[in-house]
Design an enzyme around this catalytic site. Sequence first.
Site, PDB file in Angstrom:
ATOM      1  N   HIS A   1       0.826  -1.212   0.000  1.00 12.67           N
ATOM      2  CA  HIS A   1       0.000   0.000   0.000  1.00 12.67           C
ATOM      3  C   HIS A   1       0.860   1.262   0.000  1.00 12.67           C
ATOM      4  CE1 HIS A   1      -0.016  -0.687   4.633  1.00 12.67           C
ATOM      5  NE2 HIS A   1       0.978   0.118   4.313  1.00 12.67           N
TER       6      HIS A   1
ATOM      7  N   HIS B   1      -1.265   4.807   9.704  1.00 13.05           N
ATOM      8  CA  HIS B   1       0.072   5.412   9.796  1.00 13.05           C
ATOM      9  C   HIS B   1       0.018   6.822  10.384  1.00 13.05           C
ATOM     10  CE1 HIS B   1       0.090   2.490   6.513  1.00 13.05           C
ATOM     11  NE2 HIS B   1       1.391   2.407   6.578  1.00 13.05           N
TER      12      HIS B   1
ATOM     13  N   HIS C   1      10.547  -3.811   3.833  1.00 12.33           N
ATOM     14  CA  HIS C   1      10.996  -2.422   3.676  1.00 12.33           C
ATOM     15  C   HIS C   1      11.286  -1.807   5.036  1.00 12.33           C
ATOM     16  CE1 HIS C   1       6.634  -1.813   4.211  1.00 12.33           C
ATOM     17  NE2 HIS C   1       6.743  -0.509   4.201  1.00 12.33           N
TER      18      HIS C   1
ATOM     19  N   GLU D   1       4.493  -5.063   8.589  1.00 11.29           N
ATOM     20  CA  GLU D   1       3.103  -4.992   8.100  1.00 11.29           C
ATOM     21  C   GLU D   1       2.604  -6.334   7.572  1.00 11.29           C
ATOM     22  OE1 GLU D   1       3.063  -0.302   6.675  1.00 11.29           O
ATOM     23  OE2 GLU D   1       3.591  -1.860   5.250  1.00 11.29           O
TER      24      GLU D   1
END
Lengths: 284, 135
Positions: free
Chosen positions: A12, A59, A193, A240
């Site tokens: 996303h 977030h 990431h 995530e």
Amino acid sequence: MSRICGGIFTSHVPGIGGAIAKGLQQDPYWKPFFDGFGPVHKWLAAEKPDVAVVFYNDHGLNFFLDKMPTFAIGAAPEYRHEDEGWGIAFKRPYPGHQDLSWHIIEQVVESEFDPVMCQSMLVDHAVAVPFELCWPGDAPFTTKLVPIAINTVQHPLPSPKRCHELGKAVGRAIESFDSDQKVVVFGTGGLSHQLEGERAGHINVDYDKFCLRNLAPDPEALLQHDTLDIVELAGSQGVEILNWIAARGALRGSVRELSSNYHVPISNTAAATVLLENRATVRA
Amino acid sequence: MLKQTGNAGGGKRAIPGTLVFDGDAAQAGYALNAMCYSFNDVANRAAFAADEEAYMDRFGLTPAQRGAVRARDVIAMLNAGGNVYYLAKLAGILGLNVQDLGALQTGMSVDDFKAALMDHSMTETRVGDDERIVA
């Protein structure tokens, strides 16, 4: 009764939203990622799910550190995306499915989970980008949304096992919903990431491939690592994958991969899109 | 469990090059992160840009946090409890994307940071045999 027809798992990255806003889907940098949605679009057109139950992480649009829920379930009539600090706000609202939201809340509490219940919540790029990817264009969304937020921001995070069990409880809840709804489950975020620290830019192709290889046939393989193991393996945002682990838990039938696309890099991220079908009966 | 890679003070697990945003960090970084969270609102972004010092006063940033913001020192912001999800909103005001942030934190040039990401470059696609997804 309702049934879960499958699961969509996708990165996303906010930059994907920027690329959509600029129409860069055919740009050489972006095309290999967007091409992963060809099979997803065809499948969605054939299946026409009524509801999307989306496991994601906020977030810093709806939740701040003053009150940070480990699990939060939306029960709003409608959800919206807003500016997250860089000026992009997707316009289309997301219609909610309040009856299913409350049914899921009641059933997961019965299963001894204790979610925060939200009758008003904004959804950030972790919901907005996947919806834009799955249903591009300007037409109003017809698939209704039940958002389920998992804390992947402030440690301690829930364990992978706990997230998987939550997903199973949500799956049981959907299956027991006394209305003929076809439901698709989403897990958003990942794959490896890391944005911050001296290890910024960390990508782990081996761990990502391990996840992609096992997601459909053996999701419990992903539970052998605890949360900090995953931070070390996949990066501090690669954690995530918890959202994927939860969503996979909701698929309780015979699960088969229909498509998988892994493309590195998108922004600082190893990006992936996976489509799984969920059938009640075993298919050869 | 993976093999532990070392122990920081207090018996916490150390992960190389990585600050785990735990309760201690969240407590230390509260003011800085609260300021950054306010940047979801465009009017607040403008107010910060117009007078950074006054805006930092309003949120009660610690001296270390102020110094880090003044110096645009991302590692120092992290060490002062900043969380990257909130700092990303500040980075937006400063015109920095996540590759710029990566370069600043690793001491690489932006081009070298991007090249390091491209070192992993690959695409791997599988499409099943199913009538619903075949063109």
